[in-house]
Structures are given as structure tokens and as C-alpha cells.
Write a protein that holds these residues in place. Structure first.
Motif, PDB file in Angstrom:
ATOM      1  N   GLY A 279     -77.237 -91.348  63.704  1.00 60.60           N
ATOM      2  CA  GLY A 279     -76.826 -92.707  63.352  1.00 60.60           C
ATOM      3  C   GLY A 279     -77.731 -93.300  62.284  1.00 60.60           C
ATOM      4  N   GLY A 280     -78.625 -92.483  61.706  1.00 62.02           N
ATOM      5  CA  GLY A 280     -79.578 -92.988  60.715  1.00 62.02           C
ATOM      6  C   GLY A 280     -80.782 -93.605  61.404  1.00 62.02           C
ATOM      7  N   VAL A 281     -81.829 -93.818  60.615  1.00 63.53           N
ATOM      8  CA  VAL A 281     -83.032 -94.448  61.158  1.00 63.53           C
ATOM      9  C   VAL A 281     -83.596 -95.315  60.039  1.00 63.53           C
ATOM     10  CG1 VAL A 281     -84.420 -92.387  60.543  1.00 63.53           C
ATOM     11  CG2 VAL A 281     -85.313 -93.987  62.211  1.00 63.53           C
ATOM     12  N   THR A 282     -84.077 -96.490  60.382  1.00 62.02           N
ATOM     13  CA  THR A 282     -84.659 -97.296  59.311  1.00 62.02           C
ATOM     14  C   THR A 282     -86.026 -96.718  58.966  1.00 62.02           C
ATOM     15  OG1 THR A 282     -85.829 -98.832  60.723  1.00 62.02           O
ATOM     16  CG2 THR A 282     -83.536 -99.369  60.216  1.00 62.02           C
ATOM     17  N   GLY A 283     -86.421 -96.909  57.705  1.00 57.61           N
ATOM     18  CA  GLY A 283     -87.732 -96.415  57.292  1.00 57.61           C
ATOM     19  C   GLY A 283     -88.829 -97.037  58.142  1.00 57.61           C
ATOM     20  N   ALA A 284     -88.643 -98.306  58.496  1.00 58.72           N
ATOM     21  CA  ALA A 284     -89.666 -99.001  59.284  1.00 58.72           C
ATOM     22  C   ALA A 284     -89.826 -98.341  60.651  1.00 58.72           C
ATOM     23  CB  ALA A 284     -89.281-100.465  59.437  1.00 58.72           C
ATOM     24  N   ASP A 285     -88.712 -97.972  61.280  1.00 61.38           N
ATOM     25  CA  ASP A 285     -88.795 -97.310  62.594  1.00 61.38           C
ATOM     26  C   ASP A 285     -89.515 -95.974  62.482  1.00 61.38           C
ATOM     27  OD1 ASP A 285     -87.555 -99.249  63.939  1.00 61.38           O
ATOM     28  OD2 ASP A 285     -85.602 -98.266  64.069  1.00 61.38           O
ATOM     29  N   LEU A 286     -89.129 -95.226  61.459  1.00 55.64           N
ATOM     30  CA  LEU A 286     -89.723 -93.902  61.289  1.00 55.64           C
ATOM     31  C   LEU A 286     -91.233 -94.034  61.082  1.00 55.64           C
ATOM     32  CD1 LEU A 286     -88.551 -91.052  61.240  1.00 55.64           C
ATOM     33  CD2 LEU A 286     -88.540 -91.164  58.754  1.00 55.64           C
ATOM     34  N   ALA A 287     -91.625 -95.012  60.263  1.00 50.05           N
ATOM     35  CA  ALA A 287     -93.048 -95.204  59.973  1.00 50.05           C
ATOM     36  C   ALA A 287     -93.801 -95.608  61.234  1.00 50.05           C
ATOM     37  CB  ALA A 287     -93.204 -96.280  58.900  1.00 50.05           C
ATOM     38  N   ARG A 288     -93.219 -96.527  61.991  1.00 50.40           N
ATOM     39  CA  ARG A 288     -93.891 -96.998  63.210  1.00 50.40           C
ATOM     40  C   ARG A 288     -94.080 -95.849  64.191  1.00 50.40           C
ATOM     41  NH1 ARG A 288     -91.415 -98.587  67.675  1.00 50.40           N
ATOM     42  NH2 ARG A 288     -89.437 -98.856  66.586  1.00 50.40           N
ATOM     43  N   ARG A 289     -93.022 -95.052  64.349  1.00 46.24           N
ATOM     44  CA  ARG A 289     -93.114 -93.936  65.288  1.00 46.24           C
ATOM     45  C   ARG A 289     -94.166 -92.941  64.824  1.00 46.24           C
ATOM     46  NH1 ARG A 289     -88.147 -92.921  68.212  1.00 46.24           N
ATOM     47  NH2 ARG A 289     -86.927 -94.800  68.128  1.00 46.24           N
ATOM     48  N   ALA A 290     -94.158 -92.616  63.523  1.00 41.46           N
ATOM     49  CA  ALA A 290     -95.084 -91.604  63.021  1.00 41.46           C
ATOM     50  C   ALA A 290     -96.527 -92.087  63.124  1.00 41.46           C
ATOM     51  CB  ALA A 290     -94.728 -91.262  61.576  1.00 41.46           C
TER      52      ALA A 290
END
Ligand SMILES: Cc1cc2nc3c(=O)[nH]c(=O)nc-3n(C[C@H](O)[C@H](O)[C@H](O)COP(=O)(O)OP(=O)(O)OC[C@H]3O[C@@H](n4cnc5c(N)ncnc54)[C@H](O)[C@@H]3O)c2cc1C
Length: 553
Positions: A279-290
Motif C-alpha cells: 500500500g506504499g509507505v511514507t518516507g517519514a514512516d520509513l525514516a522513523r522505523r529505520a
């Protein structure tokens, strides 16, 4: 404040009770569980919750209900609670419907019935979604407030720093709020000293620098150890991946980031092609998780610090940072990515942050609501931004220098743009100038074929006209190509021989630069893939080369 709601809907009383029981068992401390036995009943509950000002965090709905399907219910419910996470309970035969719902209503997940055992098949998924919801739609506001002028570069810089570091804040617009003007009169020395950042502890910072903000917010800005195995420069996908793998494999790892973890990817409103996120992922979510993942493994991440110089003192490598502090270690990974190219047109520079923005200034979504905006550029980043702003602005005009959109843009984005009624594409068109008194008032656009010029009056202009590697810090230390990309591996060899100054008794590793122990990964590397997944792959792969290098020092 009352607890946020988890709303579950199912027409089968047995299933409904089972879901309710499982939800209560695991989430009752932080959430209130509300159940409904039909779509209509659930919609009525949603309306009442909205009237009472309650927050709904999650809808967990059975797809197969006789009068109203789960998808139909969600389509209505998210009009009132657009931030709530959406999960469908499905049977195997409903898989196609669920996949279609990802596109149609932004479905976050579908769960196949039965979900036994909930500890592995239900709770992890919902916890993940609820932590996303909490990060984005923090229900009560008791945090930082930023008071400033909406179209002021200094206010934009503060908002951008907070947003990219995912620090929730409330924006107080001085122009439209007399109470805020009254509150701050005297305290900030008048309107010349804006923005003012107000903290919950009663303190305030006037026109703070990113560094001052970072320190006040308790972010790490200084190294904690005297020495590291791996120093990573840049917190984009490449750097973050290296930090995760380095730290998880026992290397003393530190990452230096000049702004906020996430890099270019962090500014993307929706990354749709990254593996594992249908479903896609926002860049902000990906950054926070990483970033969370890297810290969990023990990596240090320091922000609001720029690496300026890399020094070689064999076998050590030293990185000198913007405040003069030095980091010393054995290996360095350069992962500084790319910076946006500047638009050379009269009047544009003066208006940056005051209606003109480089990149997808997502913080400005509220400012442009109901207004017209321009997006300049014909590649994927421009397309993504256009789609993002089409949900907020009245009209989005994309200016493309070339004769068509599709040349530099993925097919799926071109299709979406074509289908979106409030997005217009002007091909063969470039920006000839911009004007405004303290804020953007008009943009002159030129037809590249006829030479004809005309003025548009957008509320904002977002520029995506390409990027260049941000490798100034490599001056005099490692080899680069004529465009500034860092050379690695075989590219530093000449006639089968390593470069001058090469001291190791072997050829450079795949991602190693012209100096042993200094590596480069991601967009800044000559020949890299220029995609999130490519950067992640290179960043992680570098760690195994660092291990090999460390055996020799
Ligand atoms: C708007 C947008 C949308 C995109 N969408 C997609 C997509 O959907 N799918 C996809 O695959 N790719 C997408 N991309 C491309 C993708 O984001 C990049 O390929 C990827 O981010 C590159 O990662 P990187 O780590 O090499 O560099 P970057 O992401 O550029 O990160 C580099 C980081 O290093 C920091 N830095 C630079 N110099 C220094 C220094 N001297 N000291 C300290 N820190 C420094 C920067 O602040 C930055 O945070 C998109 C790019 C943009 C701009």
C-alpha cells in the motif's frame, strides 16, 4: 482526555465477540474498544464519536456484511476520520477485493480469518498500525507550539526541522490570531524576531537554529564514545541501512546527519515501490522505523551536525563536524546523497521559504488548502508531490520543460496524474521568473516553443528540477567523477592499478573509494541505482566490506 477508539464491525455475533475479546485483552490499557453489528450501526457510532470529539485510531471491519460491505463502510467512515487505520477481515476468496481496497480507500491491511493465534497473527499487525497512527495523529496536543508568519523563511525552517525529525508541533499563525500576538508581544522582541518556539515546560526559543532546537529537544548532537569502528555520514536510506547492519553486527557505529534522518526518501509523501509495502509507505514512516531500528541495535545518531572534512591519519579516519567536534574511527561510509538543483530564474531565490520551496515541503499542505499551486519538474518526485498537493490544493499545475510527462516519470504516476481532475500539466513550459513582496505573488511561465510568456498566481511553487551529489566534503580526499559522484571499486582503478596513495595490498572493495577504509554508498556514488531499495542495499552491503577491512587494521 478519553482513550482513542478501536472500532470493530461484524454482522456475525460470534466473530464480533471474538474480535472484541481479543482487542480488549491486548489494547484495553491504551484504547477503548467499540463494536457494532452492521455497517449502518457502525456509521451511526462513528458520527456520535465525532460529535463528542473522540479520536478513532482503527477500524477493523469484516468485508462480508449483507447490507453494507466492509469497504463500503470504510469509504464513508474515513470521511470523518481520515487518519484512522483501516483493516479488513477477509476470507481467502476476498483477496482481490482487499487488494482493490488498497487503491480505492487506502486500506492499510487485510487479515484472513481466522486470526489464531492473535499473539502472532493479530497483535503485531495492529500494534504497528497503531504506532503509525499515533505518530501521525497524536490525539491531544500538549507539546511544542511554533508561533510565526506562515510565509516566512525562518518559520518554514523551524517547521521543516521539526517535521522532518517527526516532532509533533502546533502551528500558531500570528497573522490570523490576535490572542497569539498578545501572548508573544514583548516576549519575542516584536514581529522581527519570529518564529517563537514554545515548549511545554514554559520555556521558549526565539528564532532558534536547528542545533539549538535539537539540543532543547534532547536529540543527540555529540558523540558519546571516543572511538568508532564505523562512522556513517548521512542519514538517508543508505546511511540508515549501514547503521542498522553495522550496529546489529557489533560494530561501534555512529551516524552523522546534518538535518533529519530520512534524506530525500524522508521527503517523499508515498514510496510505492519499496519491497514489502503493497500500500506504499511514507518516507517519514520509513525514516522513523529505520532510525528506531538503528538505535535499538546501539547505533548513535547525531543530528543537526554536518560533516565538513574527512582526514586520513592511517590507520585512523577522522571526521570534522560543523561545530568543530571530531569523530575518530577506523572506517567511514560516505552516504550524503543528493541535493536539489536550484532554479535559475529571476526573483526565485528571494522567495525561497516564502511561497517557493525546493522539494515536497509537506509542512505547507495546510497553507495551500483550497488554493492553486505550481509543481515544477517532470520526474517521479514532482509527480508524487503533485498527487500529494492535489489532495489539499484547489488546483495543481505541473510545469514540464520537455514535450511530455512520461519521459522521466513512472507509468503509474503518469496514469494517476491523468486521472486526477484538479491536476493540469503544461508541457514545453518553464519558469521565467517569480515576484512578490515578502511572499510569492506571481510566477511568469514561458512556452518554450512559441516564447510566449504569461503570469500565474499560485499560493506556492514547489521545485523538483533534478539533483546533484552533495559531495563537497570529499574535496581532496577521495576521487570523484566530473559530475561530483564518488568513484568506488573498479572505477578508481586505472590500467588495472589502484590509485595514487592506495596503501592496501589488495584492490578496492566494490563500494570502497580511492582511500582504503573510506566507503561510499547510495545516490552520491558513481553508478548507483538512485532508488530507495538500491541505497538500502548498498548501505547494508558495505557493512560486510567494512568487516573485511577491519580485519586488516
Ligand atoms: C521527493 C522524492 C521522492 C522519491 N521517491 C522515490 C520512490 O518512490 N521510490 C524510490 O525508490 N526512490 C525514490 N526517491 C529516490 C530516493 O529517495 C533516493 O534514491 C534515496 O533517498 C537515496 O538515498 P541516500 O541515502 O543515498 O541519500 P539521501 O536520501 O539523499 O540521504 C542523504 C542524507 O545525508 C545527509 N547529508 C548530506 N551531506 C551530509 C554531511 N556532510 N553531513 C551530514 N549529513 C549529510 C542529508 O541531509 C541526507 O539526509 C525519491 C526522491 C525524492 C527526492
Amino acid at each position: 482526555m478519553s482513550k482513542p477508539v478501536l472500532l470493530t464491525v461484524d454482522d456475525d455475533p460470534e466473530v464480533l465477540n471474538a474480535v472484541e475479546r481479543d482487542l480488549r485483552h491486548h489494547f484495553r490499557t491504551d484504547y477503548r474498544v467499540v463494536k457494532a453489528s452492521s455497517g449502518a450501526q457502525a456509521l451511526e457510532a462513528v458520527r456520535q464519536l465525532k460529535q463528542r470529539g473522540a479520536h478513532v485510531a482503527l477500524f477493523l471491519v469484516d468485508e462480508r456484511m449483507p447490507q453494507m460491505t466492509g469497504t463500503q463502510f470504510l469509504r464513508e467512515a474515513i470521511k470523518l476520520y481520515p487518519d484512522a487505520r483501516r483493516v479488513l477481515l477477509t476470507a481467502y476468496a476476498d483477496t482481490d477485493t482487499a487488494i482493490a481496497a488498497i487503491n480505492e480507500i487506502g486500506l492499510d491491511h487485510y487479515l484472513l480469518k481466522p486470526w489464531e493465534p492473535p499473539s502472532t497473527r493479530l497483535y503485531p499487525v495492529l500494534e504497528d498500525l497503531l504506532s503509525d497512527w499515533f505518530a501521525r495523529a497524536r490525539p491531544s496536543f500538549d507539546g511544542i507550539r511554533v508561533a510565526g508568519n506562515s510565509l516566512s523563511p525562518a518559520s518554514y525552517a523551524v517547521k521543516d526541522f521539526l517535521a522532518s525529525n517527526q516532532v509533533p508541533y502546533q502551528w500558531l499563525d500570528m497573522e490570523n490570531d490576535a490572542a497569539v500576538r498578545e501572548l508573544l508581544s514583548g516576549a519575542s522582541g516584536g514581529a522581527a524576531r519570529l518564529p517563537v518556539v514554545l515548549f511545554p515546560d514554559g520555556t521558549m526559543l526565539v528564532q532558534p537554529t536547528p542545533r539549538e532546537l535539537a539540543e532543547k529537544l534532547g536529540m543527540q548532537t555529540q558523540a558519546r564514545k571516543p572511538f568508532y569502528d564505523l562512522i556513517v555520514i548521512g542519514g538517508g536510506p543508505a546511511g540508515l541501512a549501514a547503521a542498522v547492519y553495522g550496529a546489529s553486527e557489533g560494530l561501534r557505529t555512529i551516524l552523522v546527519e546534518r538535518s533529519a534522518p530520512g534524506g530525500q526518501a524522508g521527503t517523499s509523501s508515498n514510496i510505492e515501490n519499496y519491497l514489502g509495502f503493497p500500500g506504499g509507505v511514507t518516507g517519514a514512516d520509513l525514516a522513523r522505523r529505520a532510525a528506531t531500528q538503528a538505535r535499538r541495535f546501539g547505533a548513535e545518531i547525531i543530528t543537526a551536525q554536518e560533516a565538513l572534512v574527512i582526514r586520513r591519519e592511517d590507520p585512523y579516519r577522522t571526521v570534522i563536524m560543523s561545530d568543530g567536534a571530531e569523530l575518530t574511527g577506523y572506517a567511514v561510509l560516505i552516504a550524503p546523497g543528493m541535493e536539489v538543483r536550484r532554479l535559475e530564474a529571476q526573483g526565485v531565490d528571494e522567495l525561497v521559504g516564502a511561497g517557493v520551496y525546493y522539494g515536497a515541503a509537506l509542512t505547507e499542505a495546510a497553507t495551500v488548502r483550497g488554493k492553486d499551486v505550481i509543481v515544477v519538474g517532470g520526474a517521479n518526485s514532482a509527480g508524487q508531490a503533485a498527487m500529494f498537493f492535489s489532495r489539499h490544493a484547489r488546483k495543481v499545475t505541473i510545469l514540464v520543460r520537455g514535450p511530455q510527462l512520461s519521459a522521466g516519470m513512472s507509468r503509474y504516476l503518469v496514469d494517476r496524474i491523468t486521472e486526477t481532475p484538479n491536476v493540469e500539466v503544461l508541457v514545453n513550459t518553464s519558469v521565467a521568473g517569480a515576484r512578490g513582496n515578502g511572499r510569492l505573488e506571481a510566477v511568469t511561465v514561458m512556452d518554450n516553443v512559441s516564447g510566449e510568456r504569461r503570469e500565474l498566481s499560485p499560493a506556492a511553487m514547489f521545485i523538483f528540477i533534478g539533483t546533484a551529489p552533495r559531495t563537497a566534503l570529499c574535496d581532496d580526499i577521495v576521487m570523484r567523477d566530473d559530475k561530483g559522484f564518488v568513484l568506488t571499486g573498479r572505477d578508481v582503478m586505472s590500467d588495472g592499478r589502484p590509485p595514487a596513495g592506495w596503501t592496501a595490498p589488495r584492490d578496492p572493495y566494490l563500494f570502497e573509494t580511492s582511500v582504503p577504509g573510506i566507503f561510499c554508498a547510495g545516490d552520491a556514488r558513481h553508478g548507483s541505482g538512485k532508488r530507495v531499495a538500491a541505497a538500502v542495499g548498498e548501505g547494508s552491503a558495505t557493512v560486510s566490506m567494512v568487516h573485511q577491512y577491519l580485519q586488516t587494521v
